[in-house]
Design a protein around this motif. Structure first.
Motif, PDB file in Angstrom:
ATOM      1  N   PHE A  71       0.669   9.139  -6.071  1.00  0.00           N
ATOM      2  CA  PHE A  71       0.751   8.807  -4.644  1.00  0.00           C
ATOM      3  C   PHE A  71       1.033   7.316  -4.456  1.00  0.00           C
ATOM      4  O   PHE A  71       1.871   6.927  -3.621  1.00  0.00           O
ATOM      5  CB  PHE A  71      -0.552   9.198  -3.937  1.00  0.00           C
ATOM      6  N   ILE A  72       0.354   6.472  -5.202  1.00  0.00           N
ATOM      7  CA  ILE A  72       0.557   5.024  -5.071  1.00  0.00           C
ATOM      8  C   ILE A  72       1.975   4.642  -5.469  1.00  0.00           C
ATOM      9  O   ILE A  72       2.649   3.859  -4.775  1.00  0.00           O
ATOM     10  CB  ILE A  72      -0.475   4.259  -5.921  1.00  0.00           C
ATOM     11  N   GLU A  73       2.449   5.182  -6.576  1.00  0.00           N
ATOM     12  CA  GLU A  73       3.804   4.864  -7.035  1.00  0.00           C
ATOM     13  C   GLU A  73       4.853   5.350  -6.029  1.00  0.00           C
ATOM     14  O   GLU A  73       5.827   4.643  -5.746  1.00  0.00           O
ATOM     15  CB  GLU A  73       4.052   5.485  -8.405  1.00  0.00           C
ATOM     16  N   LYS A  74       4.648   6.534  -5.483  1.00  0.00           N
ATOM     17  CA  LYS A  74       5.607   7.091  -4.521  1.00  0.00           C
ATOM     18  C   LYS A  74       5.683   6.240  -3.257  1.00  0.00           C
ATOM     19  O   LYS A  74       6.750   6.137  -2.636  1.00  0.00           O
ATOM     20  CB  LYS A  74       5.206   8.521  -4.171  1.00  0.00           C
ATOM     21  N   ASN A  75       4.570   5.625  -2.885  1.00  0.00           N
ATOM     22  CA  ASN A  75       4.507   4.889  -1.619  1.00  0.00           C
ATOM     23  C   ASN A  75       4.420   3.376  -1.807  1.00  0.00           C
ATOM     24  O   ASN A  75       4.026   2.661  -0.884  1.00  0.00           O
ATOM     25  CB  ASN A  75       3.316   5.388  -0.802  1.00  0.00           C
ATOM     26  N   LYS A  76       4.827   2.896  -2.968  1.00  0.00           N
ATOM     27  CA  LYS A  76       4.701   1.462  -3.263  1.00  0.00           C
ATOM     28  C   LYS A  76       5.526   0.591  -2.327  1.00  0.00           C
ATOM     29  O   LYS A  76       5.207  -0.587  -2.119  1.00  0.00           O
ATOM     30  CB  LYS A  76       5.089   1.185  -4.720  1.00  0.00           C
ATOM     31  N   ASP A  77       6.581   1.148  -1.742  1.00  0.00           N
ATOM     32  CA  ASP A  77       7.421   0.372  -0.829  1.00  0.00           C
ATOM     33  C   ASP A  77       7.068   0.626   0.633  1.00  0.00           C
ATOM     34  O   ASP A  77       7.748   0.135   1.535  1.00  0.00           O
ATOM     35  CB  ASP A  77       8.901   0.718  -1.070  1.00  0.00           C
ATOM     36  N   ASN A  78       6.033   1.413   0.870  1.00  0.00           N
ATOM     37  CA  ASN A  78       5.567   1.703   2.224  1.00  0.00           C
ATOM     38  C   ASN A  78       4.136   1.198   2.382  1.00  0.00           C
ATOM     39  O   ASN A  78       3.465   0.862   1.416  1.00  0.00           O
ATOM     40  CB  ASN A  78       5.570   3.220   2.487  1.00  0.00           C
ATOM     41  N   LYS A  79       3.661   1.171   3.597  1.00  0.00           N
ATOM     42  CA  LYS A  79       2.231   0.986   3.813  1.00  0.00           C
ATOM     43  C   LYS A  79       1.553   2.332   3.554  1.00  0.00           C
ATOM     44  O   LYS A  79       2.033   3.366   4.024  1.00  0.00           O
ATOM     45  CB  LYS A  79       1.951   0.541   5.250  1.00  0.00           C
ATOM     46  N   PHE A  80       0.436   2.314   2.840  1.00  0.00           N
ATOM     47  CA  PHE A  80      -0.235   3.578   2.570  1.00  0.00           C
ATOM     48  C   PHE A  80      -1.746   3.456   2.699  1.00  0.00           C
ATOM     49  O   PHE A  80      -2.331   2.391   2.510  1.00  0.00           O
ATOM     50  CB  PHE A  80       0.133   4.126   1.184  1.00  0.00           C
ATOM     51  N   PHE A  81      -2.359   4.596   3.055  1.00  0.00           N
ATOM     52  CA  PHE A  81      -3.811   4.751   3.050  1.00  0.00           C
ATOM     53  C   PHE A  81      -4.143   5.903   2.116  1.00  0.00           C
ATOM     54  O   PHE A  81      -3.663   7.017   2.290  1.00  0.00           O
ATOM     55  CB  PHE A  81      -4.336   5.064   4.449  1.00  0.00           C
ATOM     56  N   LEU A  82      -4.955   5.622   1.098  1.00  0.00           N
ATOM     57  CA  LEU A  82      -5.367   6.642   0.130  1.00  0.00           C
ATOM     58  C   LEU A  82      -6.878   6.829   0.213  1.00  0.00           C
ATOM     59  O   LEU A  82      -7.648   5.904  -0.042  1.00  0.00           O
ATOM     60  CB  LEU A  82      -4.965   6.231  -1.287  1.00  0.00           C
ATOM     61  N   TYR A  83      -7.292   8.034   0.591  1.00  0.00           N
ATOM     62  CA  TYR A  83      -8.701   8.419   0.626  1.00  0.00           C
ATOM     63  C   TYR A  83      -8.994   9.130  -0.680  1.00  0.00           C
ATOM     64  O   TYR A  83      -8.598  10.259  -0.901  1.00  0.00           O
ATOM     65  CB  TYR A  83      -8.933   9.332   1.835  1.00  0.00           C
ATOM     66  N   MET A  84      -9.699   8.427  -1.584  1.00  0.00           N
ATOM     67  CA  MET A  84      -9.935   8.906  -2.949  1.00  0.00           C
ATOM     68  C   MET A  84     -11.371   9.396  -3.039  1.00  0.00           C
ATOM     69  O   MET A  84     -12.295   8.632  -3.309  1.00  0.00           O
ATOM     70  CB  MET A  84      -9.685   7.749  -3.913  1.00  0.00           C
ATOM     71  N   ALA A  85     -11.571  10.703  -2.806  1.00  0.00           N
ATOM     72  CA  ALA A  85     -12.926  11.262  -2.659  1.00  0.00           C
ATOM     73  C   ALA A  85     -13.315  12.053  -3.909  1.00  0.00           C
ATOM     74  O   ALA A  85     -13.192  13.281  -3.966  1.00  0.00           O
ATOM     75  CB  ALA A  85     -12.996  12.152  -1.423  1.00  0.00           C
ATOM     76  N   TYR A  86     -13.793  11.342  -4.917  1.00  0.00           N
ATOM     77  CA  TYR A  86     -14.235  11.998  -6.156  1.00  0.00           C
ATOM     78  C   TYR A  86     -15.476  12.852  -5.900  1.00  0.00           C
ATOM     79  O   TYR A  86     -16.333  12.493  -5.093  1.00  0.00           O
ATOM     80  CB  TYR A  86     -14.559  10.950  -7.223  1.00  0.00           C
ATOM     81  N   ASN A  87     -15.599  13.974  -6.609  1.00  0.00           N
ATOM     82  CA  ASN A  87     -16.764  14.853  -6.451  1.00  0.00           C
ATOM     83  C   ASN A  87     -17.816  14.604  -7.539  1.00  0.00           C
ATOM     84  O   ASN A  87     -18.564  15.509  -7.925  1.00  0.00           O
ATOM     85  CB  ASN A  87     -16.346  16.325  -6.455  1.00  0.00           C
ATOM     86  N   VAL A  88     -17.894  13.393  -8.033  1.00  0.00           N
ATOM     87  CA  VAL A  88     -18.910  12.981  -9.004  1.00  0.00           C
ATOM     88  C   VAL A  88     -19.642  11.773  -8.435  1.00  0.00           C
ATOM     89  O   VAL A  88     -19.082  11.046  -7.607  1.00  0.00           O
ATOM     90  CB  VAL A  88     -18.260  12.611 -10.360  1.00  0.00           C
TER      91      VAL A  88
END
Length: 489
Positions: free
Chosen positions: A219-236
């Motif tokens: 996701f980060i690589e795909k959107n490196k040229d855009n503004k992005f918000f990543l909600y990284m919700a690990y289940n640990v």
């Protein structure tokens, strides 16, 4: 000629001064809105990070993240269990106003509610959610998309998220099969009557945490040229609650590292490995951001959804996960609702800085709206803590924080200044209502109930306990309506 040259030089100097912002103007300038990665882990205690006082386990990467950014000592979660805490984070409302206030019975966010994902999406950001959704029950497969996420990969229902080796995950509203197989007993699935995906795996080939890491990098690589918000919700470090009674160990991991040699119960080796995996994953995210040249334009946030658990045969006190705080998951003492909270944004958030001000999960939405210049939410219990992050004066402060939880007899809590009021057994006539009052400044462990000594304060809190909330149509807080509301996880 000399006079002409001098005149030109003076004119150039005056023009230069006119075009250069003053020191005061420079100080007021807000940095360009950054990419945002919000890492939310599941059931990690205030004392599980070595930066926050953990003595046995080590989290060097997250510790370094804290020294490179700002850490908070008084950030509170949205609730004391998963679903309402995440609902509060998403909507900017405390549990006296959210549409999700427990794990059961059926309750969901409405599709027209403003969420943090919609705040970013409305500001032109690409929005991605990876990991555990688990906001309400029973959410449809495309619930994250309805709440503002362009992309989602992971678990939708919270029972499914117990299983670290599930047979499938959900990607953009569709089931994606995995190579794992659920255990059968006499040819039958023992968890067939529970929500889809619940169980303990017999065949374990694809560990979900590793899949989440890969999808996050994509996701980060795909959107490196855009503004992005990543909600990284690990289940640990949540447990597989079904694995505790079925296999004697719900702390499922593919590798125990050096902890395999420790003279510890197996679930504690698994818990320690989960903490190691979390630390490594944060390092992976930070490394990718640096590799892509996005370091100074990316805010990375780390926190937990509620206090430490005691499930899957893990014992909360084995690693002293709540440090000196009283309580754990399902409690409204600080051990159940206080989270480690770290924000790293090089060049904008001062390295090595610290905030002791009081904030809560319902502050995220107004803070992010402030960050991206979005429309300020009208229906919110939150305030923006962006001034604190930028080292400016924090003029907006909470008068109080409010929580409620209708399980375990019904509970309420209010934090107002240094005073914490906790009410127990508010739901139904079976048990007598208990009112507790603590001064957190002199009694941070919440061991000395001084309610009888401060009747006027008790009266003030009793009024707040009524006025701070709206009644919840799904499950009224103050009366038992016969609905099943207890969730033992």
């Amino acid at each position: 000629m000399k006079k002409l040259i001098n005149g030109l030089l003076i004119g150039i100097m005056l023009f230069s001064m006119a075009c250069t912002p003053t020191q005061k103007e420079q100080e007021k300038k807000v940095p360009e809105s950054p990419n945002v990665i919000l890492v939310l882990v599941d059931d990690m205690g205030y004392g599980d990070l070595s930066f926050y006082g953990q003595k046995t386990l080590s989290t060097p990467i997250i510790d370094k993240m804290a020294t490179e950014g700002m850490h908070f000592t008084n950030m509170y979660t949205g609730s004391t269990v998963c679903a309402p805490s995440r609902a509060s984070l998403m909507t900017g409302k405390h549990t006296g106003h959210t549409n999700v206030r427990g794990n059961l019975p059926a309750q969901l966010l409405s599709d027209d509610e403003l969420t943090i994902a919609k705040v970013f999406k409305n500001a032109g950001y690409a929005t991605g959610g990876i990991g555990k959704w688990g906001i309400g029950h029973p959410p449809p497969y495309d619930d994250p998309q309805k709440k503002g996420f362009d992309y989602f990969y992971g678990y939708i229902n919270m029972w499914h998220a117990h299983n670290f080796y599930p047979e499938f995950l959900i990607e953009n509203g569709e089931k994606v099969p995995l190579k794992n197989k659920t255990t059968l007993v006499d040819g039958k699935n023992p968890w067939a009557d529970m929500p889809e995906g619940t169980g303990v795996a017999a065949v374990r080939e694809e560990y979900v945490h590793n899949l989440f890491d890969k999808k996050a990098i994509d996701f980060i690589e795909k959107n490196k040229d855009n503004k992005f918000f990543l909600y990284m919700a690990y289940n640990v470090p949540h447990a597989n609650n079904e694995g505790g009674p079925f296999a004697g160990d719900g702390m499922e991991v593919p590798d125990y590292y050096e902890f395999a040699e420790k003279d510890w119960p197996q679930p504690e080796k698994g818990f320690a490995s989960m903490i190691r995996n979390i630390d490594n994953s944060v390092g992976m995210l930070l490394d990718k951001v640096k590799e892509l040249g996005l370091d100074e334009n990316t805010m990375v946030i780390f926190c937990s959804d509620n206090g430490p658990h005691q499930e899957g045969r893990h014992v909360m006190e084995f690693f002293n996960s709540n440090r000196e705080l009283r309580g754990m998951k399902r409690d409204f003492y600080d051990g159940g609702v206080k989270t480690p909270f770290i924000v790293r944004w090089p060049g904008s958030v001062e390295a090595g800085s610290k905030s002791e001000q009081t904030f809560a999960f319902w502050d995220f939405l107004p803070t992010f709206a402030d960050l991206v210049g979005g429309e300020k939410p009208v229906e919110t219990d939150g305030i923006s803590f962006l001034p604190t992050l930028l080292g400016e004066e924090q003029t907006a402060e909470h008068d109080y924080l409010y929580w409620e939880f209708f399980e375990l007899g019904g509970k309420q809590a209010i934090l107002k200044g240094n005073w914490k009021a906790v009410k127990l057994n508010v739901r139904g006539p079976k048990e007598k209502v208990i009112f507790e009052l603590y001064n957190l400044e002199s009694d941070p462990e919440e061991t000395n109930n001084v309610a009888e000594q401060y009747p006027e304060l008790v009266k003030e809190f009793e009024e707040l306990f009524l006025s701070a909330r709206d009644e919840f149509a799904v499950t009224p807080l103050f009366e038992s309506d016969g609905k099943e509301v207890e969730t033992p996880f």
